[in-house]
Design a protein around this motif. Sequence first.
Motif, PDB file in Angstrom:
ATOM      1  N   VAL A   6      -6.717   1.526   1.222  1.00 38.75           N
ATOM      2  CA  VAL A   6      -5.758   1.653   0.126  1.00 38.75           C
ATOM      3  C   VAL A   6      -6.469   2.416  -0.985  1.00 38.75           C
ATOM      4  CG1 VAL A   6      -4.338   0.439  -1.569  1.00 38.75           C
ATOM      5  CG2 VAL A   6      -4.608  -0.512   0.734  1.00 38.75           C
ATOM      6  N   GLU A   7      -5.917   3.581  -1.344  1.00 38.37           N
ATOM      7  CA  GLU A   7      -6.514   4.399  -2.391  1.00 38.37           C
ATOM      8  C   GLU A   7      -5.621   4.359  -3.633  1.00 38.37           C
ATOM      9  OE1 GLU A   7      -8.345   8.244  -0.897  1.00 38.37           O
ATOM     10  OE2 GLU A   7      -6.919   7.717   0.706  1.00 38.37           O
ATOM     11  N   ILE A   8      -6.256   4.136  -4.788  1.00 36.86           N
ATOM     12  CA  ILE A   8      -5.533   4.041  -6.048  1.00 36.86           C
ATOM     13  C   ILE A   8      -6.215   4.946  -7.066  1.00 36.86           C
ATOM     14  CG2 ILE A   8      -4.855   2.495  -7.938  1.00 36.86           C
ATOM     15  CD1 ILE A   8      -4.909   0.198  -5.878  1.00 36.86           C
ATOM     16  N   ALA A  19      -6.104  -4.880  -8.373  1.00 36.90           N
ATOM     17  CA  ALA A  19      -5.621  -4.489  -7.048  1.00 36.90           C
ATOM     18  C   ALA A  19      -6.692  -4.617  -5.981  1.00 36.90           C
ATOM     19  CB  ALA A  19      -5.070  -3.066  -7.083  1.00 36.90           C
ATOM     20  N   GLU A  20      -7.896  -4.200  -6.321  1.00 32.12           N
ATOM     21  CA  GLU A  20      -8.984  -4.253  -5.349  1.00 32.12           C
ATOM     22  C   GLU A  20      -9.204  -5.686  -4.868  1.00 32.12           C
ATOM     23  OE1 GLU A  20     -13.450  -2.443  -4.875  1.00 32.12           O
ATOM     24  OE2 GLU A  20     -12.554  -2.540  -6.851  1.00 32.12           O
ATOM     25  N   PHE A  23      -5.842  -7.184  -2.833  1.00 32.61           N
ATOM     26  CA  PHE A  23      -5.614  -6.794  -1.442  1.00 32.61           C
ATOM     27  C   PHE A  23      -6.791  -7.130  -0.534  1.00 32.61           C
ATOM     28  CE2 PHE A  23      -2.723  -3.753  -3.693  1.00 32.61           C
ATOM     29  CZ  PHE A  23      -1.552  -4.346  -3.253  1.00 32.61           C
ATOM     30  N   GLU A  24      -8.017  -6.995  -1.022  1.00 35.28           N
ATOM     31  CA  GLU A  24      -9.171  -7.289  -0.174  1.00 35.28           C
ATOM     32  C   GLU A  24      -9.312  -8.789   0.090  1.00 35.28           C
ATOM     33  OE1 GLU A  24     -12.598  -5.325  -1.804  1.00 35.28           O
ATOM     34  OE2 GLU A  24     -11.902  -3.354  -1.122  1.00 35.28           O
ATOM     35  N   VAL A  32     -10.151  -1.239  -0.579  1.00 36.42           N
ATOM     36  CA  VAL A  32      -9.480  -0.551  -1.677  1.00 36.42           C
ATOM     37  C   VAL A  32     -10.474   0.390  -2.336  1.00 36.42           C
ATOM     38  CG1 VAL A  32      -8.276  -0.829  -3.876  1.00 36.42           C
ATOM     39  CG2 VAL A  32      -7.903  -2.488  -2.046  1.00 36.42           C
ATOM     40  N   ALA A  50       0.165   4.185  -4.482  1.00 35.68           N
ATOM     41  CA  ALA A  50      -1.123   4.139  -3.804  1.00 35.68           C
ATOM     42  C   ALA A  50      -0.974   4.884  -2.479  1.00 35.68           C
ATOM     43  CB  ALA A  50      -1.554   2.700  -3.558  1.00 35.68           C
ATOM     44  N   VAL A  52      -1.845   4.401   1.435  1.00 33.09           N
ATOM     45  CA  VAL A  52      -2.250   3.424   2.449  1.00 33.09           C
ATOM     46  C   VAL A  52      -2.465   4.205   3.736  1.00 33.09           C
ATOM     47  CG1 VAL A  52      -1.605   1.350   3.743  1.00 33.09           C
ATOM     48  CG2 VAL A  52      -0.966   1.563   1.327  1.00 33.09           C
TER      49      VAL A  52
END
Length: 81
Positions: A6-8, A19-20, A23-24, A32, A50, A52
């Motif tokens: 997942v890139e933000i 977020a990191e 989700f992790e 992330v 983001a 994915v």
Amino acid sequence: MGIVIVEICESNLLQTIEAEQLFESEYPEVSVLISDCLSFCGLCRLKPYALVNGHRIKGKDVDDCINKIRQAIEAELTLYQ
């Protein structure tokens, strides 16, 4: 490292949450990455989004985007089962 990336963008509205960590901790298979820029200029100021596994996921607000990211993660994980 996870099998779902997942890139933000650091300028994105998703940066208002952890977020990191979110989700992790929820998905051990997820990594992330927070980037300076994901080259979707202007989008990060308009809507939370983001990437994915390279697919752009966007929502009308942060909560909507989080839910769509979760759905995308689940879809990606089903490919590995």
